[in-house]
Design an enzyme around this catalytic site. Structure first.
Site, PDB file in Angstrom:
ATOM      1  N   ARG A 115      -5.355  -2.435   8.396  1.00  0.00           N
ATOM      2  CA  ARG A 115      -6.584  -3.210   8.169  1.00  0.00           C
ATOM      3  C   ARG A 115      -6.306  -4.280   7.124  1.00  0.00           C
ATOM      4  O   ARG A 115      -5.288  -4.249   6.430  1.00  0.00           O
ATOM      5  CB  ARG A 115      -7.728  -2.289   7.747  1.00  0.00           C
ATOM      6  CG  ARG A 115      -7.392  -1.383   6.605  1.00  0.00           C
ATOM      7  CD  ARG A 115      -8.583  -0.521   6.166  1.00  0.00           C
ATOM      8  NE  ARG A 115      -8.142   0.412   5.152  1.00  0.00           N
ATOM      9  CZ  ARG A 115      -7.775   1.677   5.387  1.00  0.00           C
ATOM     10  NH1 ARG A 115      -7.825   2.171   6.609  1.00  0.00           N
ATOM     11  NH2 ARG A 115      -7.354   2.447   4.413  1.00  0.00           N
ATOM     12  N   ASN A 165     -10.826  -2.693  -6.484  1.00  0.00           N
ATOM     13  CA  ASN A 165     -10.010  -1.696  -7.189  1.00  0.00           C
ATOM     14  C   ASN A 165     -10.601  -1.244  -8.531  1.00  0.00           C
ATOM     15  O   ASN A 165     -10.173  -0.240  -9.103  1.00  0.00           O
ATOM     16  CB  ASN A 165      -8.576  -2.197  -7.402  1.00  0.00           C
ATOM     17  CG  ASN A 165      -7.731  -2.149  -6.145  1.00  0.00           C
ATOM     18  OD1 ASN A 165      -6.786  -2.934  -5.985  1.00  0.00           O
ATOM     19  ND2 ASN A 165      -8.033  -1.237  -5.229  1.00  0.00           N
ATOM     20  N   TRP A 166     -11.628  -1.962  -9.041  1.00  0.00           N
ATOM     21  CA  TRP A 166     -12.280  -1.526 -10.291  1.00  0.00           C
ATOM     22  C   TRP A 166     -12.947  -0.172 -10.110  1.00  0.00           C
ATOM     23  O   TRP A 166     -13.275   0.502 -11.090  1.00  0.00           O
ATOM     24  CB  TRP A 166     -13.327  -2.549 -10.733  1.00  0.00           C
ATOM     25  CG  TRP A 166     -12.783  -3.909 -11.028  1.00  0.00           C
ATOM     26  CD1 TRP A 166     -12.891  -5.015 -10.242  1.00  0.00           C
ATOM     27  CD2 TRP A 166     -12.056  -4.324 -12.199  1.00  0.00           C
ATOM     28  NE1 TRP A 166     -12.270  -6.087 -10.842  1.00  0.00           N
ATOM     29  CE2 TRP A 166     -11.749  -5.695 -12.037  1.00  0.00           C
ATOM     30  CE3 TRP A 166     -11.629  -3.663 -13.363  1.00  0.00           C
ATOM     31  CZ2 TRP A 166     -11.038  -6.424 -12.993  1.00  0.00           C
ATOM     32  CZ3 TRP A 166     -10.924  -4.396 -14.313  1.00  0.00           C
ATOM     33  CH2 TRP A 166     -10.638  -5.751 -14.133  1.00  0.00           C
ATOM     34  N   ASP A 182       0.822  -1.219   0.000  1.00  0.00           N
ATOM     35  CA  ASP A 182       0.000   0.000   0.000  1.00  0.00           C
ATOM     36  C   ASP A 182       0.854   1.267   0.000  1.00  0.00           C
ATOM     37  O   ASP A 182       1.941   1.285   0.564  1.00  0.00           O
ATOM     38  CB  ASP A 182      -0.885  -0.040   1.263  1.00  0.00           C
ATOM     39  CG  ASP A 182      -2.083   0.884   1.148  1.00  0.00           C
ATOM     40  OD1 ASP A 182      -2.290   1.467   0.058  1.00  0.00           O
ATOM     41  OD2 ASP A 182      -2.812   1.034   2.146  1.00  0.00           O
ATOM     42  N   GLY A 183       0.315   2.301  -0.616  1.00  0.00           N
ATOM     43  CA  GLY A 183       0.950   3.624  -0.543  1.00  0.00           C
ATOM     44  C   GLY A 183       1.573   4.113  -1.839  1.00  0.00           C
ATOM     45  O   GLY A 183       2.242   5.143  -1.846  1.00  0.00           O
ATOM     46  N   ARG A 199       0.195   7.694  -2.700  1.00  0.00           N
ATOM     47  CA  ARG A 199       0.744   8.765  -1.849  1.00  0.00           C
ATOM     48  C   ARG A 199       2.213   9.041  -2.169  1.00  0.00           C
ATOM     49  O   ARG A 199       2.672  10.168  -2.177  1.00  0.00           O
ATOM     50  CB  ARG A 199       0.582   8.393  -0.366  1.00  0.00           C
ATOM     51  CG  ARG A 199      -0.791   8.721   0.182  1.00  0.00           C
ATOM     52  CD  ARG A 199      -1.077   7.992   1.452  1.00  0.00           C
ATOM     53  NE  ARG A 199      -1.414   6.593   1.190  1.00  0.00           N
ATOM     54  CZ  ARG A 199      -1.553   5.663   2.127  1.00  0.00           C
ATOM     55  NH1 ARG A 199      -1.348   5.980   3.396  1.00  0.00           N
ATOM     56  NH2 ARG A 199      -1.889   4.445   1.807  1.00  0.00           N
TER      57      ARG A 199
END
Ligand code: FPP
Length: 245
Positions: free
Chosen positions: A199, A73-74, A25-26, A29
């Site tokens: 999470r 993610n769609w 993730d990330g 950002r």
């Protein structure tokens, strides 16, 4: 046997996790902080991934599952979805070259029907091409969602019950596991998530039942092999009881 490199972190190679799950993730950002489009973050993330797979394989880890694209993610803008799909296609196409000599076995888990035909065909090619490799097994979770996986498994078992192949009251946890995408693989015992989020996001809900969770604020493109070693080191210093005392 101890494995030492760069950091002072020592890793006991006889007590490695059997299966590591990674929520990468990330990327977005990371790109935003540099004034770059999100796509640049995903490309940087793919580079980061190659280094981590090499590290995990060299260390002797047997299974790793990486969350590349979720069933949710769609919902992202079409441009970003298209970019990710192309990146994944390229990764699969180039795996032969990029992972040459690394002995990585690639498997793709998730629902394939919604993917383009080109990707579906490439998945089969890459899986076949790497199927004899006996190094790390890398599951790429693509259009993957744990709830979809669990419902799919339930449907399979229900169909077996309906056809008389099995009796409902004889179904075991093992039968259920064998109906998951990860049939035959060990449970995830270490789950890594980058970018500060803590999470599960519909990732391997069955398989992480007893996993140790390891979180870092680092964004995925900044995550290095040294960070990966740190996670393994910390895992080895956790007391795991599996419900016992
Ligand atoms: C989450 O970051 C990351 C993804 C949804 C995609 C993960 C894909 C890669 C690391 C690269 C491609 C993978 C392969 C196997 C080639 P985010 O976009 O949600 O970041 P954000 O939370 O900062 O917006």
């Amino acid at each position: 046997m101890l494995f030492k490199r760069k950091t002072k972190r020592e890793i006991d190679l006889t007590r490695l996790p059997n299966h590591v799950g990674v929520i990468m993730d990330g990327n977005g950002r990371w790109a935003k902080r540099r004034g770059l489009p999100r796509s640049a973050g995903h490309s940087a993330g793919a580079e980061s991934l190659k280094k981590i797979i090499t590290e995990a394989n060299n260390m002797g880890i047997k299974y790793i599952t990486v969350y590349a694209f979720s069933t949710e993610n769609w919902k992202r803008p079409k441009e970003e979805v298209d970019y990710l799909m192309n990146l994944l296609l390229g990764y699969l196409q180039n795996a032969e070259r990029d992972l040459a000599g690394e002995n990585v076995q690639i498997r793709v888990i998730g629902s394939r029907a919604e993917l383009s035909e080109e990707i579906q065909e490439q998945i089969i090619k890459t899986e076949n091409f790497t199927s004899k490799n006996d190094g790390i097994v890398m599951n790429i979770a693509l259009n993957y969602g744990a709830r979809e996986e669990i419902v799919r498994a339930a449907k399979k078992l229900a169909a077996d019950a309906q056809s008389g192949k099995t009796a409902p009251d004889t179904i075991t946890a093992e039968d259920f596991e064998n109906a998951l995408y990860t049939a035959g693989q060990p449970d995830v015992d270490l789950l890594i998530r980058t970018s500060g989020e803590q999470r599960l996001s519909n990732f391997m809900l069955w398989q992480v039942s007893y996993a140790e969770m390891w979180f870092t604020d680092k964004l995925w493109p900044d995550f290095t092999p040294a960070d990966f070693r740190q996670a393994i080191h910390d895992f080895q210093n956790r007391g795991r009881r599996f419900g016992g005392i």
